[in-house]
Design an enzyme around this catalytic site. Structure first.
Site, PDB file in Angstrom:
ATOM      1  CG  ASP A  35      -2.057   0.997   1.091  1.00 34.03           C
ATOM      2  OD1 ASP A  35      -3.214   0.557   1.018  1.00 34.03           O
ATOM      3  OD2 ASP A  35      -1.782   2.218   1.073  1.00 34.03           O
ATOM      4  CB  ILE A  36       0.872   4.210  -2.229  1.00 36.25           C
ATOM      5  CG1 ILE A  36       1.977   5.070  -2.805  1.00 36.25           C
ATOM      6  CG2 ILE A  36      -0.369   5.038  -1.921  1.00 36.25           C
ATOM      7  CD1 ILE A  36       1.666   5.617  -4.204  1.00 36.25           C
ATOM      8  CG  ASN A  91     -12.240  -0.607   3.799  1.00 33.76           C
ATOM      9  OD1 ASN A  91     -12.582  -1.003   4.900  1.00 33.76           O
ATOM     10  ND2 ASN A  91     -11.081  -0.007   3.595  1.00 33.76           N
ATOM     11  N   GLY A  97     -16.363   2.616   3.351  1.00 32.64           N
ATOM     12  CA  GLY A  97     -15.112   3.370   3.294  1.00 32.64           C
ATOM     13  C   GLY A  97     -14.201   2.973   2.142  1.00 32.64           C
ATOM     14  CD  GLN A  98     -14.516  -0.806  -2.770  1.00 27.36           C
ATOM     15  OE1 GLN A  98     -15.723  -1.027  -2.601  1.00 27.36           O
ATOM     16  NE2 GLN A  98     -13.781  -1.486  -3.639  1.00 27.36           N
ATOM     17  CG  HIS A 104      -8.467  -3.138  -2.386  1.00 28.61           C
ATOM     18  ND1 HIS A 104      -9.420  -2.447  -3.093  1.00 28.61           N
ATOM     19  CD2 HIS A 104      -8.234  -2.437  -1.259  1.00 28.61           C
ATOM     20  CE1 HIS A 104      -9.742  -1.343  -2.423  1.00 28.61           C
ATOM     21  NE2 HIS A 104      -9.048  -1.318  -1.291  1.00 28.61           N
ATOM     22  CG  HIS A 106      -6.741  -2.892   3.086  1.00 25.72           C
ATOM     23  ND1 HIS A 106      -6.009  -1.737   2.898  1.00 25.72           N
ATOM     24  CD2 HIS A 106      -7.941  -2.677   2.493  1.00 25.72           C
ATOM     25  CE1 HIS A 106      -6.747  -0.858   2.221  1.00 25.72           C
ATOM     26  NE2 HIS A 106      -7.924  -1.405   1.966  1.00 25.72           N
TER      27      HIS A 106
HETATM   28  P1  AMP Z   1      -9.755   1.366   0.242  1.00 24.13           P
HETATM   29  O1  AMP Z   1     -10.067   2.564   1.079  1.00 24.13           O
HETATM   30  O2  AMP Z   1     -10.103   0.079   0.947  1.00 24.13           O
HETATM   31  O3  AMP Z   1     -10.361   1.465  -1.125  1.00 24.13           O
HETATM   32  O4  AMP Z   1      -8.196   1.317   0.110  1.00 24.13           O
HETATM   33  C1  AMP Z   1      -7.499   1.831  -0.982  1.00 24.13           C
HETATM   34  C2  AMP Z   1      -6.039   1.751  -0.627  1.00 24.13           C
HETATM   35  O5  AMP Z   1      -5.294   1.927  -1.807  1.00 24.13           O
HETATM   36  C3  AMP Z   1      -5.564   2.816   0.367  1.00 24.13           C
HETATM   37  O6  AMP Z   1      -5.023   2.179   1.517  1.00 24.13           O
HETATM   38  C4  AMP Z   1      -4.517   3.594  -0.419  1.00 24.13           C
HETATM   39  O7  AMP Z   1      -3.409   4.009   0.377  1.00 24.13           O
HETATM   40  C5  AMP Z   1      -4.094   2.580  -1.472  1.00 24.13           C
HETATM   41  N1  AMP Z   1      -3.553   3.149  -2.693  1.00 24.13           N
HETATM   42  C6  AMP Z   1      -4.053   4.179  -3.426  1.00 24.13           C
HETATM   43  N2  AMP Z   1      -3.284   4.402  -4.519  1.00 24.13           N
HETATM   44  C7  AMP Z   1      -2.293   3.482  -4.486  1.00 24.13           C
HETATM   45  C8  AMP Z   1      -1.182   3.179  -5.339  1.00 24.13           C
HETATM   46  N3  AMP Z   1      -0.937   3.872  -6.467  1.00 24.13           N
HETATM   47  N4  AMP Z   1      -0.367   2.163  -4.983  1.00 24.13           N
HETATM   48  C9  AMP Z   1      -0.590   1.452  -3.868  1.00 24.13           C
HETATM   49  N5  AMP Z   1      -1.619   1.678  -3.026  1.00 24.13           N
HETATM   50  C10 AMP Z   1      -2.468   2.675  -3.328  1.00 24.13           C
END
Ligand code: AMP
Ligand code: ZN
Length: 115
Positions: A35-36, A91, A97-98, A104, A106
């Site tokens: 995760d970024i 999520n 909260g998605q 995906h 986590h």
């Molecule tokens: P969600 O809120 O469950 O949709 O989580 C989305 C996740 O994607 C968040 O934890 C972000 O930090 C992560 N995210 C967004 N952009 C990127 C990216 N380019 N590379 C890796 N993770 C990302």
């Protein structure tokens, strides 16, 4: 935000390699990357290559894929430093909260405290 068009979807683009990520695993069905914006010392995202919005739109035919994602989580948690357990979070939809509308999981772990 709802984003269901695979050509523009962030995680579809990461899965295709069009946007860089720190990959730790991939196979024909899944990609897994860091995760970024990690919320814990270990924070991985398990992502199917095929676009599925969320568990809300997953179908009976996705059962094997979902089982594969679930069973991969403990292995990758362990291999990436979450050696004493992990948290699996999914999520779903705006109410869940998605933020990225591509399914995906986590995988969170490592020494506490977490963010
Ligand atoms: P969600 O809120 O469950 O949709 O989580 C989305 C996740 O994607 C968040 O934890 C972000 O930090 C992560 N995210 C967004 N952009 C990127 C990216 N380019 N590379 C890796 N993770 C990302
Ligand atoms: Zn997608």
């Amino acid at each position: 935000m709802t984003q269901t068009e695979p050509s523009a979807c962030l995680f579809c683009r990461i899965a295709r390699g069009e946007i860089p990520s720190k990959r730790v695993y991939e196979d024909d069905d899944l990609v897994v990357f860091h995760d970024i914006r990690p919320a814990a010392p270990v924070h991985l995202l398990i992502v199917p290559r095929r676009h599925i919005d969320s568990l809300i739109t997953a179908e009976p035919g996705d059962q094997a894929l979902l089982g594969k994602m679930t069973l991969l989580a403990p292995r990758l948690a362990q291999e990436n430093g979450a050696t004493d357990g992990f948290r699996l979070v999914v999520n779903n939809g705006p109410g869940g909260g998605q933020e990225v509308s591509h399914l995906h999981f986590h995988v969170l772990g490592g020494p506490r405290p977490w963010r």
